[in-house]
Design a protein around this motif. Structure first.
Motif: not given
Length: 221
Positions: A136-145, A147-159, A163-168
């Motif tokens: 399991r990965n516990h990091q907060k991922f996002g994309k940059i589109i 020049d704007k950061f778009i959260p991928f697996n979380y919402s801003y301010g979420q603990r 997070l919804e579990p993501l695995y590598f």
């Protein structure tokens, strides 16, 4: 009798760490750790093969009791998929009685002691044609589109813990039916993901920093 063999692919060429597969970790070459791990699981693994294009790796592998398959130059390049080496081994040994292949990568030298036993038991119990280890990965991922950061697996301010579990795919080990490999596949669509919650899952040696971290963990554990 249906056999299970281990295959350890170990090319000689490496750009980031010269002769990476024979760098030492705790007085043993990296490849030695995977051979020893396979040998310690002899109730599961019948034979251990090393596929390599390098004379020094061959000598070390023989010293540790593995069998050698000379890997042709045509499937030894940087961009060649791992499955090519596995398939080459199977096509050049007597593989009639072989049913399963355990892939052990020398760049993942540290594995929990009972990992293979537990994974192989699950593999047989679930009647799948392949299994691979994930963590399991516990990091907060996002994309940059734009020049704007778009959260991928979380919402801003979420603990982080919410997070919804993501695995590598951690690379610790793979178990695959021989028939799949002969069709150029290691992980099938119905592969069983085997969850590993262990610090060793963070070790995948590609750079000098990775090797230094592995040495630190090896001494600590």
């Amino acid at each position: 009798m249906n056999k299970t063999i281990a295959i350890i692919p170990a090319r000689g060429g490496s750009k980031r760490i010269p002769e990476k597969n024979i760098q030492t970790l705790g007085n043993l070459p990296l490849i030695g750790h995977s051979i020893i791990y396979a040998k310690e699981n002899k109730d599961i693994i019948d034979e251990v093969y090393v596929s390599t294009d390098n004379d020094q790796i061959k000598q070390i592998a023989l010293q540790f009791g593995a069998k050698i398959l000379d890997r042709p130059e045509s499937i030894s390049g940087d961009l060649e998929p791992t499955v090519s080496a596995l398939k080459h081994v199977l096509e050049n040994i007597d593989s009639d009685q072989i049913e399963n292949v355990v892939l052990l990568q020398p760049t993942n030298p540290l594995r929990p002691e009972n990992l293979l036993r537990e994974a192989f038991e699950k593999f047989l119990m679930n009647n799948r044609d392949s299994l691979f280890t994930v963590s399991r990965n516990h990091q907060k991922f996002g994309k940059i589109i734009n020049d704007k950061f778009i959260p991928f697996n979380y919402s801003y301010g979420q603990r982080s813990q919410d997070l919804e579990p993501l695995y590598f795919e951690n690379g610790l080990l793979y178990i695959t039916k021989k028939t799949l490999i002969l069709n150029d596949i290691i992980i099938s669509e119905n592969a069983l993901p085997f969850k590993v919650n262990h610090i060793f899952a963070q070790v995948d040696i590609d750079t000098q920093d990775d090797l230094d971290y592995a040495k630190y963990l090896y001494q600590k554990k």
